[in-house]
Every structure is written in structure tokens, then in C-alpha cells.
Design a protein around this motif. Structure first.
Motif, short mmCIF file in Angstrom:
data_model
loop_
_atom_site.label_atom_id
_atom_site.label_comp_id
_atom_site.label_asym_id
_atom_site.label_seq_id
_atom_site.Cartn_x
_atom_site.Cartn_y
_atom_site.Cartn_z
N GLU A 285 40.51 34.53 30.19
CA GLU A 285 38.88 34.52 30.25
C GLU A 285 38.57 36.43 30.62
OE1 GLU A 285 36.69 31.93 33.88
OE2 GLU A 285 37.97 33.56 34.67
N THR A 286 37.27 35.99 30.37
CA THR A 286 36.31 37.10 30.09
C THR A 286 35.73 37.03 31.66
OG1 THR A 286 35.95 36.95 27.29
CG2 THR A 286 34.44 38.33 28.35
N VAL A 287 35.72 38.51 31.76
CA VAL A 287 34.83 38.60 32.88
C VAL A 287 34.81 40.27 32.38
CG1 VAL A 287 36.38 36.89 34.59
CG2 VAL A 287 37.49 39.33 33.99
N CYS A 288 33.21 40.40 33.96
CA CYS A 288 32.97 41.82 33.14
C CYS A 288 34.26 42.62 34.99
CB CYS A 288 31.32 42.13 34.09
SG CYS A 288 31.53 41.39 35.88
N LEU A 289 33.58 44.02 34.23
CA LEU A 289 34.41 44.70 35.24
C LEU A 289 34.91 44.50 37.17
CD1 LEU A 289 33.80 48.19 33.49
CD2 LEU A 289 35.90 46.67 33.81
N ASN A 290 33.63 44.46 37.28
CA ASN A 290 33.38 44.38 38.46
C ASN A 290 33.83 43.15 38.93
OD1 ASN A 290 31.52 44.97 41.31
ND2 ASN A 290 30.88 43.56 41.01
N CYS A 291 33.88 41.47 38.19
CA CYS A 291 34.12 40.87 38.73
C CYS A 291 35.79 40.69 38.20
CB CYS A 291 34.36 39.50 37.47
SG CYS A 291 32.37 38.96 38.15
N HIS A 292 37.31 41.78 37.47
CA HIS A 292 37.76 41.71 37.01
C HIS A 292 38.50 42.33 38.29
CE1 HIS A 292 41.57 43.35 34.83
NE2 HIS A 292 41.61 42.03 35.10
N ASN A 293 37.99 43.81 38.89
CA ASN A 293 37.81 44.27 39.97
C ASN A 293 38.38 43.52 41.74
OD1 ASN A 293 38.48 46.07 38.67
ND2 ASN A 293 36.45 47.18 39.64
N LYS A 294 37.24 42.58 41.31
CA LYS A 294 37.39 41.99 42.68
C LYS A 294 38.56 40.85 43.53
CE LYS A 294 32.54 41.24 42.85
NZ LYS A 294 30.78 40.74 43.28
N VAL A 295 39.10 40.18 41.31
CA VAL A 295 39.72 39.16 41.03
C VAL A 295 40.90 40.17 41.53
CG1 VAL A 295 41.34 38.48 39.74
CG2 VAL A 295 38.84 38.05 39.56
N HIS A 296 41.53 41.15 41.61
CA HIS A 296 42.50 41.77 41.78
C HIS A 296 42.48 42.50 43.52
CE1 HIS A 296 44.97 41.03 38.22
NE2 HIS A 296 43.78 41.56 37.34
N ASN A 297 41.04 42.24 44.00
CA ASN A 297 40.72 43.46 45.38
C ASN A 297 41.02 44.34 45.36
OD1 ASN A 297 40.29 42.86 47.95
ND2 ASN A 297 42.34 42.91 48.32
N ARG A 298 40.49 45.03 43.90
CA ARG A 298 40.62 46.16 44.36
C ARG A 298 38.77 46.63 44.36
NH1 ARG A 298 43.48 46.69 38.55
NH2 ARG A 298 41.44 45.19 38.00
N VAL A 299 38.34 47.45 45.49
CA VAL A 299 37.55 48.01 45.83
C VAL A 299 37.19 49.41 45.52
CG1 VAL A 299 35.53 48.11 47.91
CG2 VAL A 299 37.29 46.58 47.57
N PHE A 300 35.84 49.78 44.80
CA PHE A 300 35.36 50.96 44.78
C PHE A 300 33.99 51.62 44.66
CE2 PHE A 300 38.74 49.80 41.58
CZ PHE A 300 39.64 50.37 40.84
N GLY A 301 33.60 52.55 45.27
CA GLY A 301 32.88 53.05 45.37
C GLY A 301 31.50 52.83 46.77
N GLU A 302 32.71 51.76 48.01
CA GLU A 302 32.19 50.88 48.84
C GLU A 302 33.61 50.87 50.09
OE1 GLU A 302 32.31 46.65 48.64
OE2 GLU A 302 30.82 47.31 47.13
N GLN A 303 33.19 50.73 51.47
CA GLN A 303 33.84 50.52 52.24
C GLN A 303 35.01 49.74 51.90
OE1 GLN A 303 35.06 53.22 54.20
NE2 GLN A 303 34.21 54.89 54.02
N LYS A 304 36.22 49.65 52.25
CA LYS A 304 36.77 48.22 52.39
C LYS A 304 35.95 47.99 54.06
CE LYS A 304 40.83 48.93 49.70
NZ LYS A 304 42.19 49.42 49.08
#
Length: 109
Positions: free
Chosen positions: A81-100
């Protein structure tokens, strides 16, 4: 059956011609649009190549069933499935630039 457990095995797979060909088929099938954004009523398309500049990466082709656990689906178009970088990071539970989210909401004493 090939395994994709180590980083080296995964890197080799993602550099292969078979993967590049299938990845392009997924992008074409999905009209170079993030499918998760589309489900949310948004539009996120791939960047355009500007002559003399490096093309920015906007989209990833994501394995719905990860190759580490389902190697038999590594080269199956319906598993991609084609996903943008932001959605791909959400799928893999990766958070950048904001507090977990904090683990505890307890008051500090």
C-alpha cells in the motif's frame, strides 16, 4: 523460503530489482497517492522532480504484513500500500518532532 530477519537481509531485499519493479507497480496502482490520507478524506501525492534538484521523498510503499513475519508475502502486490512518510511512521508507531504521550498522567510532587 527466504528470510528477512536481519537488517542486512532486509537491505538486500529493498535494493533488489524485483522489489523496485513491484514497488513501482504499487505506486502506479495507487495513483502515487497516500491511501491512508485518502481514507481520511485528504490528499497527499508524490513530489515532482525539479530539474537539477534532488527529488524529495514523500511516499513509501508499505507492506501490510511485514516481511520479517510473512516472508511469503514480500513480493505480493496485494500486500502493498502506498502511504506518505507521516502515515507510515504512525503505522510503525514512530513519532518524530513531538513528545510521545507520557506513560503516567500522575501529578508531580
Amino acid at each position: 523460503m527466504t528470510e528477512y530477519k536481519s537488517e542486512e537481509q532486509k537491505r538486500t531485499f529493498y535494493k533488489s530489482g524485483a522489489w523496485n519493479k513491484l514497488r513501482q507497480q504499487a505506486l502506479d496502482r495507487d495513483n502515487h497517492e497516500c491511501q491512508q490520507c485518502k481514507r481520511e478524506g485528504k490528499v497527499h501525492v508524490d513530489s515532482k522532480k525539479v530539474e537539477g534538484e534532488r527529488k524529495t521523498i514523500e511516499l513509501n510503499v508499505h507492506h501490510k504484513y511485514e516481511i520479517e513475519h510473512y516472508p511469503q508475502l514480500a513480493l505480493v502486490l496485494d500486500n502493498l500500500e502506498t502511504v506518505c512518510l507521516n502515515c507510515h511512521n504512525k503505522v510503525h508507531n514512530r513519532v518524530f518532532g513531538e513528545q510521545k504521550k507520557k506513560r503516567w498522567d500522575d501529578e508531580m510532587w
